[in-house]
Design a protein around this motif. Structure first.
Motif, PDB file in Angstrom:
ATOM      1  N   SER A 144      -6.336   9.919 -15.641  1.00  0.00           N
ATOM      2  CA  SER A 144      -7.535   9.309 -16.219  1.00  0.00           C
ATOM      3  C   SER A 144      -7.256   7.843 -16.518  1.00  0.00           C
ATOM      4  O   SER A 144      -6.192   7.483 -17.039  1.00  0.00           O
ATOM      5  N   GLU A 185      -9.155   6.035 -18.561  1.00  0.00           N
ATOM      6  CA  GLU A 185      -9.700   5.643 -19.856  1.00  0.00           C
ATOM      7  C   GLU A 185      -8.622   5.014 -20.731  1.00  0.00           C
ATOM      8  O   GLU A 185      -8.913   4.152 -21.565  1.00  0.00           O
ATOM      9  N   TYR A 186      -7.387   5.463 -20.542  1.00  0.00           N
ATOM     10  CA  TYR A 186      -6.249   4.891 -21.253  1.00  0.00           C
ATOM     11  C   TYR A 186      -5.222   4.453 -20.221  1.00  0.00           C
ATOM     12  O   TYR A 186      -5.275   4.846 -19.056  1.00  0.00           O
ATOM     13  N   ASP A 187      -4.283   3.653 -20.639  1.00  0.00           N
ATOM     14  CA  ASP A 187      -3.250   3.188 -19.719  1.00  0.00           C
ATOM     15  C   ASP A 187      -2.448   4.380 -19.211  1.00  0.00           C
ATOM     16  O   ASP A 187      -1.807   5.091 -19.997  1.00  0.00           O
ATOM     17  N   PRO A 188      -2.481   4.628 -17.884  1.00  0.00           N
ATOM     18  CA  PRO A 188      -1.757   5.797 -17.358  1.00  0.00           C
ATOM     19  C   PRO A 188      -0.251   5.564 -17.378  1.00  0.00           C
ATOM     20  O   PRO A 188       0.233   4.427 -17.366  1.00  0.00           O
TER      21      PRO A 188
END
Length: 316
Positions: free
Chosen positions: A223, A225-228
């Motif tokens: 995802s 949405e946050y830093d992977p």
């Protein structure tokens, strides 16, 4: 009438008032009273400013001052204002700048900008590129430079691709030993041969370097949405996947083919190739269909390599 007093000198031509005043001053001069204790009276028939009494000199100075003030006021009232307001001056400045721009446009307007303006009358794409910058050479130059950076220098050339999506079929496709066929709308030019060959060559190089390995899709499955987080050890230890071999890209008339051995590469490589060919067909050259597998397509003649009969190739 003249008045005579014994022991005192009087002017026979003086007025009565002047005579009394003169006699009084002579009497006081002989007495013990100081003359300064009595007020002085002006001498009316004496025009010499040097012999005037302090009262007359003060009055004359005041009159001179009033005269100077009157002259100053009158000179100030003679000065006329500009007759304009701050808003009027701003509007005047704007009109002057507009006239200057118009003069520069007529006399100092670049010739290349005039050519572009004339070309916009018959070219909708160029008119869309310039937009509201027409008339401003600096903005026109920036718009053209941006267009060249994005899509190349030949900005007047229309798209040569196809508006229709090409057909994709599989015929006994063996990823280790099969041809991939391309049917075009016409015999390709040398430029189009180089274009298709360059795409396939790049695809092969990426596959040779193990780009098409579905066992290591950490970012694609994460995802955003946050830093992977990327596990470098996992990516390093995963089983390698690479192409094994590929042939030159060959063309006979409107058909082209390339032989491939995908090796351990995943079928992800097929999706990547089709994505590239989709844009290539839409923007640069039309492709009717792509066939994976099969030994002979269309009028392909095995072993015919004579350029006089429409044979061309791209060296991988």
């Amino acid at each position: 009438m003249s008045v005579a007093v014994k022991g005192f000198f009087c002017n026979p031509n003086a007025s009565k008032f002047e005579t009394h005043h003169h006699l009084l001053r002579q009497v006081l001069a002989r007495q013990s009273f100081p003359i300064s204790s009595f007020p002085s009276y002006p001498i009316l028939n004496n025009d010499d400013g040097k012999n005037k009494t302090p009262i007359l000199r003060t009055r004359a100075a005041a009159e001179a001052e009033d005269s100077n003030s009157t002259v100053s006021v009158s000179s100030t009232s003679d000065v006329k204002g500009s007759g304009t307001t701050a808003r009027g001056r701003r509007l005047l400045k704007i009109r002057e700048e507009k006239r200057k721009r118009e003069f520069d446009r007529l006399h100092n307007y670049p010739s290349w900008a005039k050519v572009l303006e004339n070309a916009c009358k018959d070219d909708e794409e160029l008119r869309a590129v310039l937009g509201d910058s027409i008339g401003d050479p600096e903005q026109m130059r920036k718009r053209i430079e941006e267009r060249v950076r994005k899509k190349g220098r030949d900005f007047n050339k229309k798209k040569t691709g196809s508006l229709l999506a090409f057909k994709v079929t599989f015929r006994d496709f063996n990823p280790l030993d099969s041809y991939i066929w391309f049917e075009l709308y016409g015999s390709p030019s040398d430029r189009e041969v180089n274009l298709i060959g360059s795409v396939i060559q790049s695809w092969y190089v990426m596959g040779r370097l193990g780009a098409f390995n579905s066992s290591n899709l950490q970012v694609g499955n994460a995802s955003m949405e946050y830093d992977p987080l990327y596990d470098a050890d996992k990516g390093f230890n995963v089983m390698p996947s690479s192409f094994h071999d590929i042939s030159d890209v060959e063309f006979q008339d409107n058909w082209g083919r390339v032989w491939v051995d995908l090796g351990t590469s995943d079928f992800l490589s097929i999706d990547v190739l089709l994505n590239c060919m989709t844009v290539l067909s839409a923007d640069y050259l039309g492709i009717q269909q792509i066939v994976f597998g099969g030994r002979q397509m269309g009028d392909w003649e095995e072993g015919m390599t004579n350029p006089d009969y429409g044979y061309k190739y791209f060296k991988i």
